[in-house]
Enzyme design. Structure first.
Site, mmCIF file in Angstrom:
data_model
loop_
_atom_site.group_PDB
_atom_site.id
_atom_site.type_symbol
_atom_site.label_atom_id
_atom_site.label_comp_id
_atom_site.label_asym_id
_atom_site.label_seq_id
_atom_site.Cartn_x
_atom_site.Cartn_y
_atom_site.Cartn_z
ATOM 1 N N MET A 28 0.839 -1.200 0.000
ATOM 2 C CA MET A 28 0.000 0.000 0.000
ATOM 3 C C MET A 28 0.880 1.259 0.000
ATOM 4 O O MET A 28 0.413 2.354 0.301
ATOM 5 C CB MET A 28 -0.932 -0.005 1.216
ATOM 6 C CG MET A 28 -1.911 -1.189 1.173
ATOM 7 S SD MET A 28 -3.422 -0.916 2.096
ATOM 8 C CE MET A 28 -2.799 -0.637 3.722
ATOM 9 N N GLY A 29 2.173 1.071 -0.317
ATOM 10 C CA GLY A 29 3.076 2.213 -0.382
ATOM 11 C C GLY A 29 3.558 2.659 0.978
ATOM 12 O O GLY A 29 3.453 1.924 1.961
ATOM 13 N N HIS A 35 9.504 -3.740 3.302
ATOM 14 C CA HIS A 35 9.012 -3.938 1.933
ATOM 15 C C HIS A 35 10.184 -4.204 0.985
ATOM 16 O O HIS A 35 10.098 -5.054 0.099
ATOM 17 C CB HIS A 35 8.277 -2.689 1.438
ATOM 18 C CG HIS A 35 7.007 -2.381 2.171
ATOM 19 N ND1 HIS A 35 6.875 -1.320 3.032
ATOM 20 C CD2 HIS A 35 5.795 -3.005 2.153
ATOM 21 C CE1 HIS A 35 5.654 -1.289 3.517
ATOM 22 N NE2 HIS A 35 4.972 -2.290 3.011
ATOM 23 N N GLY A 146 4.777 -10.143 3.860
ATOM 24 C CA GLY A 146 5.531 -10.085 5.113
ATOM 25 C C GLY A 146 4.855 -10.902 6.206
ATOM 26 O O GLY A 146 3.637 -10.939 6.313
ATOM 27 N N SER A 185 4.497 0.678 8.153
ATOM 28 C CA SER A 185 4.206 2.000 7.587
ATOM 29 C C SER A 185 3.558 2.896 8.634
ATOM 30 O O SER A 185 3.635 4.120 8.542
ATOM 31 C CB SER A 185 3.272 1.858 6.386
ATOM 32 O OG SER A 185 3.891 1.069 5.404
HETATM 33 O O1 PAF Z 1 -0.196 -5.832 3.586
HETATM 34 C C1 PAF Z 1 -0.593 -4.901 2.850
HETATM 35 O O2 PAF Z 1 0.113 -3.924 2.620
HETATM 36 C C2 PAF Z 1 -1.975 -4.981 2.232
HETATM 37 O O3 PAF Z 1 -2.869 -5.626 3.088
HETATM 38 C C3 PAF Z 1 -1.979 -5.655 0.839
HETATM 39 C C4 PAF Z 1 -1.540 -7.099 0.916
HETATM 40 C C5 PAF Z 1 -1.063 -4.881 -0.091
HETATM 41 C C6 PAF Z 1 -3.393 -5.618 0.260
HETATM 42 O O4 PAF Z 1 -3.873 -4.316 0.130
#
Ligand code: PAF
Length: 278
Positions: A28-29, A35, A146, A185
């Site tokens: 989700m950035g 990440h 993760g 995040s």
């Molecule tokens: O873990 C995340 O960042 C979110 O739940 C994902 C897997 C990208 C789905 O939106």
């Protein structure tokens, strides 16, 4: 080749048409080292690495942080490029959800309505739906998630198995700061005092695991209650601190089963989660 940023499904499909072994990192950035470690894990096994950046409204509750969730695309793209990601898929909402998403993936309640799903109703429907949709769009050979989001990883693994999706799911170990705090995040929301306090969550999980090893499964209920009280006494608002078996996240009842300690708690306005396999 410089990293490419693509915003539409049509352009992404065209870009991936000739790639035999796409590795996928859904996010989700607002990326952190955790990440980037996921990219490092999948890079050697992939002909092309795609990361998605999409803040998925479907998985946020009405009073959660969807609106204030940080959108940091330019910095995220630079960070992804530095670890060898080839392509970023960053759709806007109308691209991914052009009409109200009426078709949804409902994970089984015995997995999705406990722990995170109990405190965040609908969360795993939102996650499973967007991940299934992203899998259909990217069609990766492998995807990596993760282990900090322990239950999410389990929901996705089971979805892939039960829906016979031809995707191998890899798990990325939790990346931690030097003081033990799991990178997230949402750590950016913490004040300086809260950031100093935050590693207590992991410390408490370690303490719970030690006690279960020493005192046995008969002591689990007391250990969970005492851990919750200890956290509350430090000013946290715990959702759960619990010991579950790794296999299905149900309460353990057989000595020797592989276990995991899981926690979610609010520190000020920030909800943190963590876990520890033992
Ligand atoms: O873990 C995340 O960042 C979110 O739940 C994902 C897997 C990208 C789905 O939106």
């Amino acid at each position: 080749m410089p990293i490419r940023v693509i915003h539409t499904i049509a352009e992404l499909r065209a870009a991936l048409a000739a790639s035999p072994a796409v590795g996928f990192v859904p996010t989700m950035g607002n990326l952190h080292q955790g990440h980037l470690d996921l990219v490092r894990i999948i890079r050697p096994q992939s002909s092309l690495v795609v990361a998605s950046i999409f803040v998925n409204r479907l998985q946020f509750g009405p009073h959660e942080d969807f609106d204030r969730y940080p959108r940091t695309l330019p910095g995220d793209v630079d960070a992804l490029e530095s670890v060898g990601c080839d392509l970023v898929f960053a759709p806007d909402e109308p691209e991914l959800y052009p009409v109200t998403q009426g078709y949804k993936v409902h994970p089984p309640p015995e997995l999705a309505d406990i722990l995170e799903g109990h405190f965040r109703p609908g969360f795993f429907v939102g996650v499973a739906t967007v991940v299934h949709k992203l899998f259909n769009i990217v069609q990766p050979r492998r995807a990596v998630f993760g282990q900090k989001d322990y239950q999410q990883l389990m929901v996705i693994r089971q979805m892939v198995r039960q829906m016979a999706l031809p995707i191998e799911i890899l798990a990325g170990p939790i990346t931690r700061a030097a003081d033990g705090l799991a990178l997230s995040s949402r750590n950016g929301y913490l004040s300086a005092a809260e950031r100093a306090e935050a590693p207590q969550l992991q410390a408490l999980l370690q303490h719970m695991a030690q006690r279960v090893r020493a005192e046995g499964l008969g002591a689990v209920v007391a250990i969970e209650a005492e851990a919750s009280a200890a956290l509350a006494a430090r000013g946290w608002v715990p959702d759960y601190l619990c010991i579950r078996r790794r296999e299905d996240l149900q309460r353990p009842d057989q000595p020797g089963e592989p276990l995991v300690a899981l926690a979610a708690a609010k520190l000020g306005a920030t909800r943190l989660i963590d876990n520890l396999e033992f």
